[in-house]
Each structure stands twice: as C-alpha cells, then as structure tokens.
Design a protein around this motif. Structure first.
Motif, mmCIF file in Angstrom:
data_model
loop_
_atom_site.group_PDB
_atom_site.id
_atom_site.type_symbol
_atom_site.label_atom_id
_atom_site.label_comp_id
_atom_site.label_asym_id
_atom_site.label_seq_id
_atom_site.Cartn_x
_atom_site.Cartn_y
_atom_site.Cartn_z
ATOM 1 N N GLN A 1 0.830 -1.211 0.000
ATOM 2 C CA GLN A 1 0.000 0.000 0.000
ATOM 3 C C GLN A 1 0.865 1.263 0.000
ATOM 4 O OE1 GLN A 1 -3.610 -0.088 -0.126
ATOM 5 N NE2 GLN A 1 -3.076 1.955 -0.829
ATOM 6 N N ASP B 1 0.796 3.997 -2.947
ATOM 7 C CA ASP B 1 0.463 5.394 -2.664
ATOM 8 C C ASP B 1 1.602 6.354 -3.028
ATOM 9 O OD1 ASP B 1 -2.018 4.604 -1.727
ATOM 10 O OD2 ASP B 1 -1.406 4.625 0.382
ATOM 11 N N TRP C 1 -4.774 -5.004 -7.228
ATOM 12 C CA TRP C 1 -5.294 -3.635 -7.255
ATOM 13 C C TRP C 1 -5.384 -3.186 -8.702
ATOM 14 C CZ3 TRP C 1 -3.365 0.890 -9.297
ATOM 15 C CH2 TRP C 1 -4.042 2.069 -8.928
ATOM 16 N N GLU D 1 -9.597 2.512 -4.363
ATOM 17 C CA GLU D 1 -8.987 3.401 -3.377
ATOM 18 C C GLU D 1 -7.750 2.797 -2.731
ATOM 19 O OE1 GLU D 1 -10.162 5.283 0.935
ATOM 20 O OE2 GLU D 1 -11.754 5.071 -0.550
ATOM 21 N N LYS D 2 -7.842 1.507 -2.398
ATOM 22 C CA LYS D 2 -6.727 0.846 -1.714
ATOM 23 C C LYS D 2 -6.683 -0.618 -2.127
ATOM 24 C CE LYS D 2 -9.392 -0.361 2.345
ATOM 25 N NZ LYS D 2 -9.350 -0.580 3.748
#
Length: 135
Positions: free
Chosen positions: A13, A17, A111, A116-117
């Motif tokens: 993550q 990001d 993903w 979003e995540k």
C-alpha cells in the motif's frame, strides 16, 4: 513465486500510494493512446495497400514513429513496475499484483486503477476472477 519479492499489505500500500498509483494511471492513459495510434496505423496501411503501397509518405513515417514511441513508453512503464517486484496484469485497466503470502499460502495482492486501496487478493492459479477480500 519462489525468489520473487514478497510484500506485506502495508508495504504494498505504501509503494502504491507513493509511486505506483500515478504510474498505473499513466499506463492506462498511455495504453489508450497506443490503441488509438495502432488503430489509425492499421487503417492507414490498409488504405495505402489498396492504392499501390507507397509506405514512404511522410504521414506514414510519422504515424509509425508515434506507434513505436507509444510502445517504448509502455515498455518503460512496465519495466518500472517489474523493477519494484510488481506484476502488470492488464495495461488497459491498470491491473497490478503484488506477490505476497496470505494465511501462509502464495498469493497476489490485487489492485487496479480506480480502487482506493488494496483490498483483494487471489492465488496465482485463480487470477483476477478468483479475487477475494483481504482478511
């Protein structure tokens, strides 16, 4: 998956990001541009072929160069994912997988652009169709 980098969910993550989300979005846009250029190239080659085949015209060379440049950009983007140990599964949708372990088994944290995540995983054998919510 032996020998591959393994990610924890937090590591994946953070990398998504900090670096990969924007790169994945760029990949989707570059792939759309590439598909458009490839379509225009096919139409041009068919039109020229039916009219005698002069492939030396400037517009042909320019379009061919644009197609090659778009492919080079996509190759560069995929190489950046690969260098991080991340697998690109679908350039059109921005689908990427992070090798991991989930409940002691080989897994891929999954993903794609628009999510979003990282919230799903699947086994290497099941692929995207076998996505499950992370525990």
């Amino acid at each position: 998956m032996e020998g591959e980098r393994r990610f924890t969910l937090d590591e994946a993550q953070r990398l998504l990001d900090s670096e990969l989300r924007g790169l994945a979005e760029r990949m989707v846009a570059a792939r759309a541009t590439s598909r458009d250029l490839e379509s225009r190239w096919r139409r041009l080659v068919i039109a020229i072929g039916s009219n005698g085949g002069n492939m030396e015209r400037p517009e042909v060379r320019e379009l061919q160069a644009a197609v090659e440049a778009s492919h080079a950009e996509l190759n560069e983007i995929v190489a950046r994912f690969t260098a991080e140990g991340v697998q690109v599964k679908d350039m059109d949708r921005g689908l990427i997988d992070f090798p991991a372990d989930v409940d002691g088994q080989d897994a891929l944290l999954c993903w794609h652009v628009g999510e979003e995540k990282i919230a799903y995983w699947h086994s290497p054998e099941d692929g995207f169709a076998g996505r499950k919510p992370l525990p």
